[in-house]
Design a protein around this motif. Structure first.
Motif, short mmCIF file in Angstrom:
data_model
loop_
_atom_site.label_atom_id
_atom_site.label_comp_id
_atom_site.label_asym_id
_atom_site.label_seq_id
_atom_site.Cartn_x
_atom_site.Cartn_y
_atom_site.Cartn_z
N ALA A 44 -10.53 6.45 -10.16
CA ALA A 44 -10.36 5.68 -8.87
C ALA A 44 -9.28 6.07 -8.13
CB ALA A 44 -10.19 4.21 -9.14
N GLY A 45 -9.44 7.45 -7.55
CA GLY A 45 -8.50 8.07 -6.87
C GLY A 45 -7.95 7.50 -5.70
N GLY A 46 -8.70 6.95 -4.95
CA GLY A 46 -8.47 6.13 -3.76
C GLY A 46 -7.45 4.98 -4.03
N GLU A 47 -7.75 4.17 -5.10
CA GLU A 47 -6.95 3.12 -5.43
C GLU A 47 -5.59 3.54 -5.79
OE1 GLU A 47 -7.53 0.02 -4.87
OE2 GLU A 47 -9.51 0.80 -3.91
N GLY A 48 -5.69 4.65 -6.50
CA GLY A 48 -4.34 5.15 -6.88
C GLY A 48 -3.64 5.66 -5.95
N ILE A 49 -4.08 6.10 -4.75
CA ILE A 49 -3.27 6.69 -3.69
C ILE A 49 -2.65 5.40 -2.90
CG2 ILE A 49 -3.38 7.72 -1.39
CD1 ILE A 49 -5.53 9.67 -2.61
N LYS A 50 -3.57 4.39 -2.89
CA LYS A 50 -3.13 3.10 -2.10
C LYS A 50 -1.81 2.62 -2.79
CE LYS A 50 -7.49 2.02 0.02
NZ LYS A 50 -8.88 1.20 -0.30
N LEU A 51 -2.08 2.54 -4.07
CA LEU A 51 -0.89 1.89 -4.81
C LEU A 51 0.26 2.81 -4.73
CD1 LEU A 51 0.30 -0.25 -6.82
CD2 LEU A 51 -0.73 0.77 -8.69
N ALA A 52 0.25 3.93 -4.86
CA ALA A 52 1.37 4.86 -4.61
C ALA A 52 2.22 4.66 -3.39
CB ALA A 52 0.88 6.14 -4.86
N TYR A 53 1.29 4.66 -2.30
CA TYR A 53 2.19 4.41 -1.03
C TYR A 53 2.75 3.03 -0.89
CZ TYR A 53 0.51 8.67 1.69
OH TYR A 53 0.23 9.83 2.09
N LYS A 54 2.04 1.87 -1.62
CA LYS A 54 2.69 0.73 -1.47
C LYS A 54 3.84 0.58 -2.39
CE LYS A 54 1.68 -4.07 -3.19
NZ LYS A 54 2.82 -4.15 -4.05
N ILE A 55 4.01 1.55 -3.45
CA ILE A 55 5.36 1.45 -4.14
C ILE A 55 6.32 2.36 -3.36
CG2 ILE A 55 6.24 2.25 -6.15
CD1 ILE A 55 4.57 -0.34 -6.60
N ALA A 56 5.85 3.41 -2.61
CA ALA A 56 6.97 4.15 -1.88
C ALA A 56 7.40 3.48 -0.94
CB ALA A 56 6.10 5.47 -1.48
N LYS A 57 6.43 2.61 -0.14
CA LYS A 57 7.14 1.94 0.86
C LYS A 57 7.98 0.74 0.59
CE LYS A 57 2.94 1.62 2.74
NZ LYS A 57 1.59 1.38 3.81
N GLU A 58 7.74 0.12 -0.71
CA GLU A 58 8.59 -0.92 -1.01
C GLU A 58 10.07 -0.42 -1.46
OE1 GLU A 58 5.00 -3.82 -3.43
OE2 GLU A 58 6.61 -2.46 -4.42
N ASN A 59 10.32 0.99 -1.66
CA ASN A 59 11.48 1.50 -2.04
C ASN A 59 11.97 2.46 -1.14
OD1 ASN A 59 11.98 0.38 -4.98
ND2 ASN A 59 9.70 1.25 -5.00
N PHE A 60 11.40 2.38 0.09
CA PHE A 60 11.75 3.43 1.23
C PHE A 60 13.10 3.41 1.68
CE2 PHE A 60 11.90 4.88 5.42
CZ PHE A 60 10.80 6.15 5.33
N MET A 61 13.67 4.93 1.46
CA MET A 61 14.85 5.03 1.81
C MET A 61 15.02 5.42 3.39
SD MET A 61 16.25 7.23 -1.41
CE MET A 61 16.23 6.23 -3.09
#
Length: 652
Positions: free
Chosen positions: A358-375
Motif C-alpha cells: 500500500a505505497g500510497g498509504e505509506g506516502i500519506k502517513l510519511a507526509y503527516k509525520i513530517a508535517k507534525e515535526n516540521f522545522m
C-alpha cells in the motif's frame, strides 16, 4: 464356438447394441505468423463444456460425440477460430495473430539477447538462482502466445515451454519492470524556435540501473536510458560560485565527436558547498517498503544497510522517524534525535518483509509525520526506499503524481531510493521524485549506497537553489539547428522561464549539473537543419544574415533561494569560438563519451558516426585523477556493452 457366437449376438440384440457415431479428432495447431506449433491452445466442442488443450508440441486429441460438428480454438494473442468437421479425423489449423497482442515475453538465461527484445515495457522470465512464485508463472499459460506450463503445480520438476525453444528447467523468475516511454529530443530549427527552456535534473538513477543490466549480461531497455542522468552521475571539477551566489555557470564549446561538422556545447552548473557542521537541522522520515516483494537479498537487506549508513551521518540537532508500509502503513519509530543511533539502528534491524504493497498509504502517513515535526528553518524531507511495486490502493503513476503534487505545498521534499530488480517500477519512482521536489537514485549495491548517502550526503539532502531553470537563446546568424541531449521529461514552455509558479528542479549542496547541446552551425549543408515551404498567409522568416555579433548563445539561469518564493536570474554569453576536441577539459571529453554511450544504448536515430570504440577511447583519455574509480568502471561497462552488442549481431 457356434454356441459362443450365438450368445454374443443374442446379448447384443437384447441390449439394443448399435454402432457409435462418436469420432476421435486429433491434429496440430500452428501460428500462421511463423508456422511454429502453439502450446496451450484451448480446443472446445461447440455447444458443450467439453474441451482440451494442445500439448507442448501443439498437438491435441478429443472425442467428438454424435451430432456435434464444430470445434473452436481459443488462444490469447491470436484470433479465435471455428472449424466445421468434415470426413477426415485429422484436423490441423493455423491461427492468425491478433492485432492487440499482449506484452512480449523474453527468455533470459546465460545466452545473449537482442536489443530490440529488451525495449519498452517487457515481461522477462530469467533463469537464475531465484525461484518463481507458482501463481505468477501459471498466469502466463493461455495468456501469452507460445508459453506452456507442463504441469499444474510449478515445483522443481516443472517446465516452461516456449515455441521453437527446448524445454527450460525450473527454477525461473517472472519479472515485470516498467519504464516511462520517451521520445528523444530532435533537432530544432533556430529560425522558428530560437529559445530552448528546461528544468535542471540532478537525478542519477538511470546510470546505476544501466550498470545493473550490463553487469548481469543484458543490454538495458531503451526507455531505461536517460542520457542526462548518465552524464550527471559523475563528478566534474567545476569551480564553485563566488560571493553569495548559490550556483556558478560554466561553458565549453568544441566539435561533436560523432560528427565533426557539428558543435557540442557543454553548460555546467556548480552549486556552493556547505560544510556539514553548517548544514541546517534535518527533520527526516524514512519511508521503507516492507512488502513481500522486498524479501530479496538486494532489496530489504540492502535498504537496511543504506539507512544505517545515513543514520551515521545524523547529528544531535537532526531528527528521524521511520514509517513502513506493506498491506497497511505504520509508524515504527517516532521522531527521534539523530544522536540516538542505537535506537534508530535497532528499529531498522527489526524490519521484516511480507504482505501486499500500500505505497500510497505509506506516502500519506510519511507526509503527516513530517508535517507534525516540521522545522521552519530546517531541511524537511522524506527518504523513500522501495522497488516501486505498489499494488494496494492508489498505485498508478497518475495516482502518485496527483498525491505528490498535492503534498508539495507542505514544503516537505521527497528523495527516492530505488532497490531491486524484476518488478522494478522506474516510471513510478521517477514521477515521485520529479513531482515531489526531490531526487532519485538507484541503489544496486552497498558501494552505491555509500556514494548517495555518505559521499554525496549534502547534495542528496540539502537544497541550496530550488526551481532551477535554464533558457538558451541561439543566434540564427551562427546556428541553424540545435538538439538538447536528454532532459526529455524536463522540457518547459518558453513562458515558464519567467513564471515563478512553475515548478522546476532543485540543486543540493556541492552538486554539479551538466547539459549538452549538439549544434548545427550556420552555413553548412546538413539534413538535420530541416526545411519547410514558404508561408502563404504571413511573411516568411527572413534568412539569417551576419548581425556583426560574435555571440553564438545567451544562457539565462533562473533560481530561487531555499526560503524564497521569488526567483533571481543571471546570464552568460558564449562566442562561436570552439576549441579542438583534444584540447578541451577532461570533463568535457568524458561527458561527451557518456552521452555517446547513451545514444548507442538507445540506438538513437541521432547517433550518426557513434561507435563503442570511440566511446572507450574518448573515456580512457579523459579519466583524469579518478580517485574513486567511477570513470574506470564506466570504461569497463562500455567494453562489456560492446561485447554484448557483438554477440547480439552474431545471433541475428
Amino acid at each position: 464356438m457356434k454356441k459362443l457366437l450365438l450368445i454374443i449376438l443374442l446379448f447384443a440384440g437384447l441390449t439394443g447394441f448399435k454402432h457409435s457415431n462418436s469420432r476421435h479428432i486429433s491434429g496440430t495447431v500452428y501460428g500462421k505468423d511463423d508456422g511454429l506449433p502453439l502450446a496451450g491452445v484451448t480446443v472446445i466442442i461447440d455447444g458443450t463444456s467439453t474441451g482440451t488443450q494442445t500439448n507442448d508440441k501443439g498437438r491435441y486429441s478429443i472425442i467428438v460425440p454424435d451430432g456435434k460438428q464444430n470445434l473452436s480454438f481459443v488462444y490469447i494473442g491470436y484470433k479465435s477460430a471455428k472449424v466445421k468437421l468434415g470426413k477426415s479425423e485429422l484436423v490441423n489449423i493455423y491461427l492468425e495473430p491478433a492485432a492487440n497482442t499482449l506484452s512480449e515475453v523474453v527468455i533470459t538465461g546465460y545466452q545473449s539477447q537482442r536489443r530490440k527484445d529488451l525495449t519498452g515495457s517487457v515481461s522477462v522470465i530469467s533463469m537464475d538462482k531465484a525461484t518463481a512464485s507458482p501463481p505468477a508463472l501459471n498466469q502466463l499459460q493461455g495468456r501469452v502466445a507460445g508459453v506452456a506450463i507442463s504441469s499444474g503445480s510449478l515445483g522443481a520438476a516443472s517446465n516452461v515451454k516456449l515455441r521453437g525453444i527446448s524445454t527450460l528447467p525450473m527454477p525461473l523468475r517472472v519479472t515485470d519492470e516498467s519504464y516511462k516511454g520517451m521520445a528523444e529530443n530532435g533537432f530544432t530549427n533556430v529560425k522558428t524556435s530560437p529559445l530552448s527552456t528546461f528544468s535542471v535534473d540532478v537525478d542519477a538513477a538511470s546510470y546505476s540501473n544501466i550498470r545493473r543490466f550490463i553487469n548481469n549480461g543484458e543490454l538495458p531497455p531503451a526507455d531505461a536510458v536517460r542520457i542526462e542522468e548518465m552524464i550527471n552521475y559523475f563528478h566534474y571539477n567545476l569551480p564553485g560560485p563566488i560571493n553569495n551566489d548559490p550556483v556558478a555557470i560554466h561553458t565549453e564549446l568544441s566539435s561533436a565527436p560523432w560528427n565533426s561538422k557539428h558543435r557540442l556545447l557543454r553548460i555546467g552548473l556548480k552549486a556552493k558547498t556547505i560544510e556539514s557542521k553548517n548544514l541546517p537541522p534535518s527533520n527526516l522520515v524514512f519511508l521503507i517498503d516492507v512488502s513481500g516483494s522486498m524479501d530479496e537479498p538486494n532489496k530489504l537487506p540492502l535498504v537496511k544497510a543504506s539507512m544505517k549508513m545515513l543514520a551515521d551521518q545524523l547529528r544531535a540537532k537532526d531528527k528521524v522517524a521511520i514509517v513502513v508500509y506493506a498491506g497497511n502503513a505504520g509508524l515504527v519509530l517516532p521522531s527521534t534525535s539523530g544522536d540516538k543511533k542505537l535506537t534508530i539502528k535497532s528499529a531498522i534491524d527489526n524490519l521484516n518483509a511480507g504482505g501486499s504493497t500500500a505505497g500510497g498509504e505509506g506516502i500519506k502517513l510519511a507526509y503527516k509525520i513530517a508535517k507534525e515535526n516540521f522545522m521552519p528553518k530546517g531541511n524537511n524531507r522524506i527518504i523513500m526506499a522501495t522497488d516501486g511495486d505498489f499494488n494496494v490502493g492508489a498505485s498508478s503513476d497518475g495516482d502518485m503524481e496527483q498525491l505528490i503534487t498535492k503534498e508539495r505545498a507542505s514544503n516537505v521534499a521527497i528523495s527516492i531510493m530505488g532497490f531491486g530488480m524484476g518488478n522494478y517500477k522506474d516510471s513510478k519512482m521517477e514521477t515521485l521524485a520529479d513531482k515531489g521536489n526531490g531526487n532519485y537514485a538507484y541503489i544496486d549495491n552497498v558501494t552505491e549506497a555509500h556514494k548517495a548517502l555518505v559521499s554525496e550526503f549534502g547534495g542528496t539532502l540539502f537544497t541550496v537553489a530550488k526551481d532551477v531553470k535554464l533558457q538558451i537563446e541561439f543566434n540564427p546568424a551562427k546556428v541553424q539547428a540545435y538538439r538538447l541531449l536528454g532532459y526529455e521529461d524536463r522540457m518547459l514552455n518558453k513562458e515558464d522561464f519567467n513564471n515563478d509558479k512553475k515548478d522546476a528542479g532543485d540543486i543540493g549542496s556541492g552538486h554539479s549539473v551538466t547539459a549538452l547541446y549538439e549544434i548545427v552551425p550556420a552555413g553548412i549543408k546538413d539534413d538535420y537543419a530541416g526545411n519547410v515551404d514558404s508561408l502563404k498567409y504571413q511573411k516568411s522568416i527572413p534568412e539569417a544574415t551576419s548581425n556583426g555579433n560574435a555571440e553564438m548563445v545567451t544562457i539565462k539561469f533562473r533560481y530561487k533561494e531555499p526560503e524564497s518564493a521569488a526567483s533571481k536570474m543571471s546570464l552568460v554569453t558564449l562566442n562561436d569560438s570552439p576549441e579542438e576536441l583534444k584540447t578541451t577539459s577532461a570533463d568535457f571529453r568524458f561527458a561527451a563519451a557518456v552521452a555517446e554511450f547513451g545514444m548507442l544504448l538507445r540506438e538513437s536515430e541521432f547517433k550518426q558516426r557513434s561507435t563503442f570504440a570511440q566511446v572507450i577511447s574518448l573515456a580512457k583519455g579523459a579519466k583524469d585523477k579518478d580517485e574513486e574509480g567511477y570513470r574506470s568502471e564506466f570504461i569497463r561497462l562500455a567494453e562489456s556493452a560492446k561485447l554484448l552488442v557483438k554477440n547480439e549481431l552474431a545471433t541475428e
